[in-house]
Motif scaffolding. Structure first.
Motif, short mmCIF file in Angstrom:
data_model
loop_
_atom_site.label_atom_id
_atom_site.label_comp_id
_atom_site.label_asym_id
_atom_site.label_seq_id
_atom_site.Cartn_x
_atom_site.Cartn_y
_atom_site.Cartn_z
N HIS A 199 0.96 -1.33 0.02
CA HIS A 199 -0.13 0.04 0.02
C HIS A 199 0.84 1.27 -0.10
O HIS A 199 0.50 2.16 -0.96
CB HIS A 199 -0.85 0.23 1.03
CG HIS A 199 -2.19 -0.83 1.05
ND1 HIS A 199 -2.77 -1.32 -0.12
CD2 HIS A 199 -2.92 -1.62 2.10
CE1 HIS A 199 -3.74 -1.71 0.02
NE2 HIS A 199 -3.70 -2.10 1.23
N SER A 200 1.91 1.11 0.73
CA SER A 200 2.78 2.59 0.92
C SER A 200 3.56 2.91 -0.37
O SER A 200 4.03 3.75 -0.52
CB SER A 200 3.64 2.32 2.23
OG SER A 200 4.40 1.24 2.34
N THR A 201 3.79 1.70 -0.99
CA THR A 201 5.09 1.53 -2.27
C THR A 201 4.44 1.49 -3.53
O THR A 201 5.06 1.71 -4.58
CB THR A 201 6.15 0.41 -1.97
OG1 THR A 201 5.60 -0.64 -2.23
CG2 THR A 201 6.83 0.80 -0.80
N PHE A 202 3.16 1.13 -3.59
CA PHE A 202 2.41 0.96 -4.89
C PHE A 202 2.69 1.83 -6.05
O PHE A 202 3.19 1.53 -7.11
CB PHE A 202 0.97 0.52 -4.78
CG PHE A 202 0.21 0.00 -5.98
CD1 PHE A 202 0.59 -1.28 -6.27
CD2 PHE A 202 -0.63 0.75 -6.68
CE1 PHE A 202 0.02 -1.99 -7.38
CE2 PHE A 202 -1.12 0.19 -7.81
CZ PHE A 202 -0.95 -1.17 -8.21
N THR A 242 -9.98 -8.48 -1.32
CA THR A 242 -9.87 -7.45 -2.02
C THR A 242 -8.97 -7.42 -3.29
O THR A 242 -8.01 -8.33 -3.20
CB THR A 242 -9.79 -6.22 -1.22
OG1 THR A 242 -8.27 -6.47 -0.48
CG2 THR A 242 -10.70 -6.14 -0.12
N CYS A 243 -8.72 -6.39 -4.27
CA CYS A 243 -7.75 -6.34 -5.10
C CYS A 243 -6.67 -5.39 -4.46
O CYS A 243 -7.09 -4.38 -4.26
CB CYS A 243 -8.28 -5.81 -6.33
SG CYS A 243 -7.06 -5.45 -7.54
N ILE A 244 -5.45 -5.99 -4.26
CA ILE A 244 -4.39 -5.32 -3.78
C ILE A 244 -4.06 -4.07 -4.57
O ILE A 244 -3.90 -2.97 -4.11
CB ILE A 244 -3.13 -6.14 -3.38
CG1 ILE A 244 -2.24 -5.43 -2.53
CG2 ILE A 244 -2.58 -6.67 -4.77
CD1 ILE A 244 -2.89 -5.44 -1.21
N CYS A 245 -4.38 -4.18 -5.67
CA CYS A 245 -3.89 -2.95 -6.72
C CYS A 245 -4.91 -1.98 -6.49
O CYS A 245 -4.61 -0.79 -6.49
CB CYS A 245 -3.71 -3.35 -8.24
SG CYS A 245 -2.37 -4.67 -8.39
N ARG A 246 -6.25 -2.30 -6.71
CA ARG A 246 -7.25 -1.30 -6.77
C ARG A 246 -7.32 -0.61 -5.21
O ARG A 246 -7.56 0.51 -4.98
CB ARG A 246 -8.65 -1.96 -6.98
CG ARG A 246 -8.81 -2.08 -8.76
CD ARG A 246 -10.00 -2.66 -8.94
NE ARG A 246 -10.48 -3.86 -8.82
CZ ARG A 246 -9.77 -4.78 -9.65
NH1 ARG A 246 -9.16 -4.51 -10.52
NH2 ARG A 246 -10.32 -6.00 -9.16
N THR A 247 -7.17 -1.37 -4.22
CA THR A 247 -7.04 -0.64 -2.93
C THR A 247 -6.07 0.06 -2.77
O THR A 247 -5.90 1.05 -2.04
CB THR A 247 -7.30 -1.75 -1.78
OG1 THR A 247 -6.18 -2.75 -1.88
CG2 THR A 247 -8.64 -2.57 -1.83
#
Length: 290
Positions: free
Chosen positions: A15-18, A103-108
């Motif tokens: 989440h912090s580096t996406f 959940t989708c890790i990319c969309r979140t």
């Protein structure tokens, strides 16, 4: 102090580096030693196929079934059309294990405003049994197929293959034991960074076997609907009212064919496309392994 689990730590890092992935990809192009390290840690041995959306394909077959492998047939629709998503359904049926992320890790991570956050990745194979149940749930083949159908209905593009980064952040063991099926949107997909990656790393993310895209310049009116807002790898540009396509960048996801009001873009599957695609996937992960 409360102990943080590996899965919780991984999600926090992602989440912090996406949204730094584009910077990292460009850095890998400029710094070969960095590219070597990143590739070895996260991408080595990757092989991922982008499947066109079902609605974008128009391939007609004479029969009612298409032979895929020994003792295996893939059903065809009433219009004698073989659909790309049948690759997913066939692998789901073969797999002993199925795990859906909540959940989708990319969309979140990207706070997507256009597509559902709750259509997460589907994982097959022995490695999927090592994924933390905090992230999702083990499901039946029927539930997994329903999940795939939901992704199509939501307008997402399916990709399937061996993705080392998934086995790393999910801590599932050898990459050869985890098959990833993701449902991607053009705004948040991890692989939007493909144009910025070194050629060797970006080539592991490629079109489905046996699929071709054609573009009729005479029909195109240069409206621009198929450009950056639809194409997630920046393969389409409109210059002076003329549409230009970069076939080297294109991954044949089918979004442009769906949205084109003039029908200038068409995607076709060869008669042996499903067989070739399944053979390619089968060599990556033995989904029947106990």
């Amino acid at each position: 102090m409360k102990k943080i689990s590996f899965s919780d730590f991984s999600i926090r890092v992602i989440h912090s580096t996406f949204n730094t992935r584009f910077f990292l990809a460009k850095a890998c192009q400029k710094l070969p030693p960095l590219a070597w390290v990143v590739n070895r840690m996260l991408f080595a041995g990757d092989d991922i196929q982008v499947l066109p959306r079902d609605a974008a394909t128009k391939t007609h077959h004479a029969g009612t079934v298409q032979e895929v492998e020994l003792n295996t047939t893939v059903p065809v629709s009433n219009e004698n059309t073989v659909l790309p998503s049948q690759v997913l359904r066939e692998m789901i049926k073969r797999s002993r294990y199925h795990f859906i992320m909540d959940t989708c890790i990319c969309r979140t991570s990207n706070n997507c405003q256009d597509y559902p956050h709750d259509i997460g990745c589907l994982f097959l194979g022995k490695g999927s049994q090592r994924i933390s149940t905090k992230l999702g749930r083990i499901v039946s083949a029927t539930e997994a197929i329903q999940h795939v159908n939901r992704g199509q209905e939501a307008g997402l593009v399916p990709i399937i293959g061996r993705n080392k980064i998934d086995s790393v952040w999910l801590n599932t063991g050898p990459k050869e034991e985890l098959l990833s099926i993701c449902h991607c949107c053009q705004c948040c997909c991890l692989w939007k960074m493909t144009p910025n990656l070194p050629a060797g790393m970006g080539s592991s993310f490629s079109p489905m076997e046996g699929v071709e895209i054609t573009f009729n310049e005479d029909i195109c009116n240069g409206c621009g609907l198929c450009s950056k807002e639809v194409c997630f790898v920046d393969a389409i540009t409109v210059v002076g009212g003329t549409t230009q396509r970069d076939d080297q960048k294109c991954r044949i996801c089918g979004r442009c064919a769906e949205i084109c009001p003039k029908g200038a873009v068409k995607i076709e599957m060869h008669d042996d496309a499903l067989k070739r695609s399944l053979e390619r996937v089968k060599t990556l992960v033995d989904v029947e392994l106990e």
